[in-house]
Design a protein around this motif. Structure first.
Motif, PDB file in Angstrom:
ATOM      1  N   PRO A  63       0.839  -1.189   0.000  1.00 47.69           N
ATOM      2  CA  PRO A  63       0.000   0.000   0.000  1.00 47.69           C
ATOM      3  C   PRO A  63       0.874   1.239   0.000  1.00 47.69           C
ATOM      4  O   PRO A  63       1.812   1.333   0.784  1.00 47.69           O
ATOM      5  N   SER A  64       0.554   2.156  -0.901  1.00 44.71           N
ATOM      6  CA  SER A  64       1.364   3.372  -1.030  1.00 44.71           C
ATOM      7  C   SER A  64       0.572   4.401  -1.814  1.00 44.71           C
ATOM      8  O   SER A  64      -0.099   4.047  -2.787  1.00 44.71           O
ATOM      9  N   PRO A  65       0.670   5.686  -1.419  1.00 49.45           N
ATOM     10  CA  PRO A  65      -0.013   6.698  -2.237  1.00 49.45           C
ATOM     11  C   PRO A  65       0.599   6.787  -3.629  1.00 49.45           C
ATOM     12  O   PRO A  65       0.019   7.398  -4.521  1.00 49.45           O
ATOM     13  N   VAL A 122      -0.047  -0.426  -4.445  1.00 45.21           N
ATOM     14  CA  VAL A 122      -1.463  -0.080  -4.646  1.00 45.21           C
ATOM     15  C   VAL A 122      -1.852   1.060  -3.715  1.00 45.21           C
ATOM     16  O   VAL A 122      -1.531   1.046  -2.529  1.00 45.21           O
ATOM     17  N   SER A 123      -2.558   2.042  -4.277  1.00 43.23           N
ATOM     18  CA  SER A 123      -3.034   3.188  -3.498  1.00 43.23           C
ATOM     19  C   SER A 123      -4.537   3.100  -3.312  1.00 43.23           C
ATOM     20  O   SER A 123      -5.258   2.659  -4.197  1.00 43.23           O
ATOM     21  N   LEU A 124      -4.984   3.554  -2.149  1.00 46.38           N
ATOM     22  CA  LEU A 124      -6.424   3.603  -1.906  1.00 46.38           C
ATOM     23  C   LEU A 124      -7.051   4.788  -2.631  1.00 46.38           C
ATOM     24  O   LEU A 124      -8.222   4.773  -2.959  1.00 46.38           O
ATOM     25  N   GLY A 125      -6.289   5.820  -2.872  1.00 48.31           N
ATOM     26  CA  GLY A 125      -6.819   7.011  -3.536  1.00 48.31           C
ATOM     27  C   GLY A 125      -5.809   8.132  -3.421  1.00 48.31           C
ATOM     28  O   GLY A 125      -4.757   7.974  -2.802  1.00 48.31           O
ATOM     29  N   TYR A 137      -4.762  10.601  -1.732  1.00 47.68           N
ATOM     30  CA  TYR A 137      -4.583  11.280  -0.452  1.00 47.68           C
ATOM     31  C   TYR A 137      -3.562  10.451   0.328  1.00 47.68           C
ATOM     32  O   TYR A 137      -3.268   9.320  -0.055  1.00 47.68           O
ATOM     33  N   LEU A 193      -2.223   8.624   3.782  1.00 53.77           N
ATOM     34  CA  LEU A 193      -2.488   8.058   5.109  1.00 53.77           C
ATOM     35  C   LEU A 193      -1.163   7.996   5.866  1.00 53.77           C
ATOM     36  O   LEU A 193      -0.102   8.173   5.276  1.00 53.77           O
ATOM     37  N   ALA A 208      -5.359   1.079   4.708  1.00 59.88           N
ATOM     38  CA  ALA A 208      -5.550   0.660   3.318  1.00 59.88           C
ATOM     39  C   ALA A 208      -5.741  -0.857   3.247  1.00 59.88           C
ATOM     40  O   ALA A 208      -6.566  -1.357   2.478  1.00 59.88           O
TER      41      ALA A 208
HETATM   42  N1  ADE Z   1      -0.236   4.688   2.579  1.00 59.47           N
HETATM   43  C1  ADE Z   1      -0.238   6.023   2.724  1.00 59.47           C
HETATM   44  N2  ADE Z   1      -1.150   6.595   1.945  1.00 59.47           N
HETATM   45  C2  ADE Z   1      -1.762   5.584   1.267  1.00 59.47           C
HETATM   46  C3  ADE Z   1      -2.778   5.527   0.299  1.00 59.47           C
HETATM   47  N3  ADE Z   1      -3.388   6.614  -0.169  1.00 59.47           N
HETATM   48  N4  ADE Z   1      -3.135   4.321  -0.172  1.00 59.47           N
HETATM   49  C4  ADE Z   1      -2.519   3.220   0.263  1.00 59.47           C
HETATM   50  N5  ADE Z   1      -1.552   3.221   1.180  1.00 59.47           N
HETATM   51  C5  ADE Z   1      -1.166   4.382   1.676  1.00 59.47           C
END
Ligand code: ADE
Length: 263
Positions: A89-91, A137-140, A142, A144, A150
């Motif tokens: 998980p990552s933006p 994969v990013s949730l959206g 923004y 976190l 996520a």
């Molecule tokens: N970690 C930090 N931000 C995130 C995001 N937008 N989606 C998934 N993981 C994250």
């Protein structure tokens, strides 16, 4: 399905004991295992992070604890012809959506690597490609504080698509994003509440009329709230009945795309 989650906050994932996902775990449909990344450190302080090369704010997660944790997950993985999928998980990842949830629901083994701080040393991610199909994969769009929230969202979205997790599979058919459209509005008793009546068509008993009304509400709602999704629809592939009703509701087709009616 087997799911492993590696995190420095394993307690965060306690929510996976609850509700439908918790029940699926009890029933043996989902085998979820949560691992504490600090278990895989060797120093007295159980260090998982350090300062970034090149400078800058924040801390970066060290590669070695991640390699140790992921090797341990691989060693305990159920025998399979397929490599496990490692979701990071990552933006900075590809945006998660219902299509991706369906794709992941078809896999046997998902591993989630919850990063914190400024992220994980990129070499650990590259190294993991030897043993995993790696997907950031990013949730959206923004940010976190870490991957845990996520992962909760993704495990719920993926888990509920696995047969046996949601009691009535029909409820998966008519929900938002099942067909690229948002869900129609829903109502329950009483039919009149604080001076507000439900749409009269829902009391008509005419199932074809109700289905048409609901379908049109899906298009209206999608046009209002998510014009981007409406733009993704190939209008030329819509059933003739949809096109007729859409034209009656004032929608237009321009260059194969649906155009919303002016309000
Ligand atoms: N970690 C930090 N931000 C995130 C995001 N937008 N989606 C998934 N993981 C994250």
């Amino acid at each position: 399905m087997r799911i492993d989650v590696v995190s420095i906050f394993p307690e965060y994932l306690a929510a996976l004991d609850l509700s439908l996902i918790g029940k699926a775990r009890q029933d043996g449909v989902l085998d979820v295992r949560v691992h504490d990344l600090r278990t895989f450190t060797t120093d007295r302080h159980r260090t998982v992070d350090d300062t970034p090369y090149g400078g800058g704010a924040g801390m970066v997660m060290k590669a070695e604890p991640w390699a140790q944790a992921l090797e341990s997950v691989l060693a305990a993985a159920p025998a399979s012809q397929h490599r496990p999928t490692l979701i990071v998980p990552s933006p900075a990842g590809a945006v998660f959506n219902q299509a991706m949830a369906h794709e992941l629901a078809g896999l046997e083994h998902l591993v989630f690597a919850c990063g914190r701080y400024e992220g994980i040393d990129e070499r650990a991610i590259d190294w993991a490609r030897d043993g995993f199909d790696v997907r950031p994969v990013s949730l959206g769009d923004y940010v976190l504080n870490g991957g845990e929230v996520a992962v909760l969202a993704m495990v719920e979205a993926v888990g509920r698509l696995i047969p046996g997790v949601v009691g009535n599979p029909e409820s998966l058919v008519e929900e938002s994003h099942a067909d690229g459209l948002l869900e129609y509005p829903v109502y329950t008793k009483p039919s009149s509440w604080r001076g507000r009546d439900i749409p009269e068509v829902l009391l008509s008993g005419n199932h074809a009329r109700i289905a048409r009304w609901r379908r049109m509400e899906q298009f209206r709602r999608t046009a209002d709230r998510r014009p981007d999704l409406l733009g993704d629809i190939d209008a030329t592939s819509l059933p003739a009945a949809d096109l007729k009703a859409l034209r009656e509701a004032g929608f237009d087709v321009v260059g194969g795309r649906l155009m919303r009616p002016p309000h």
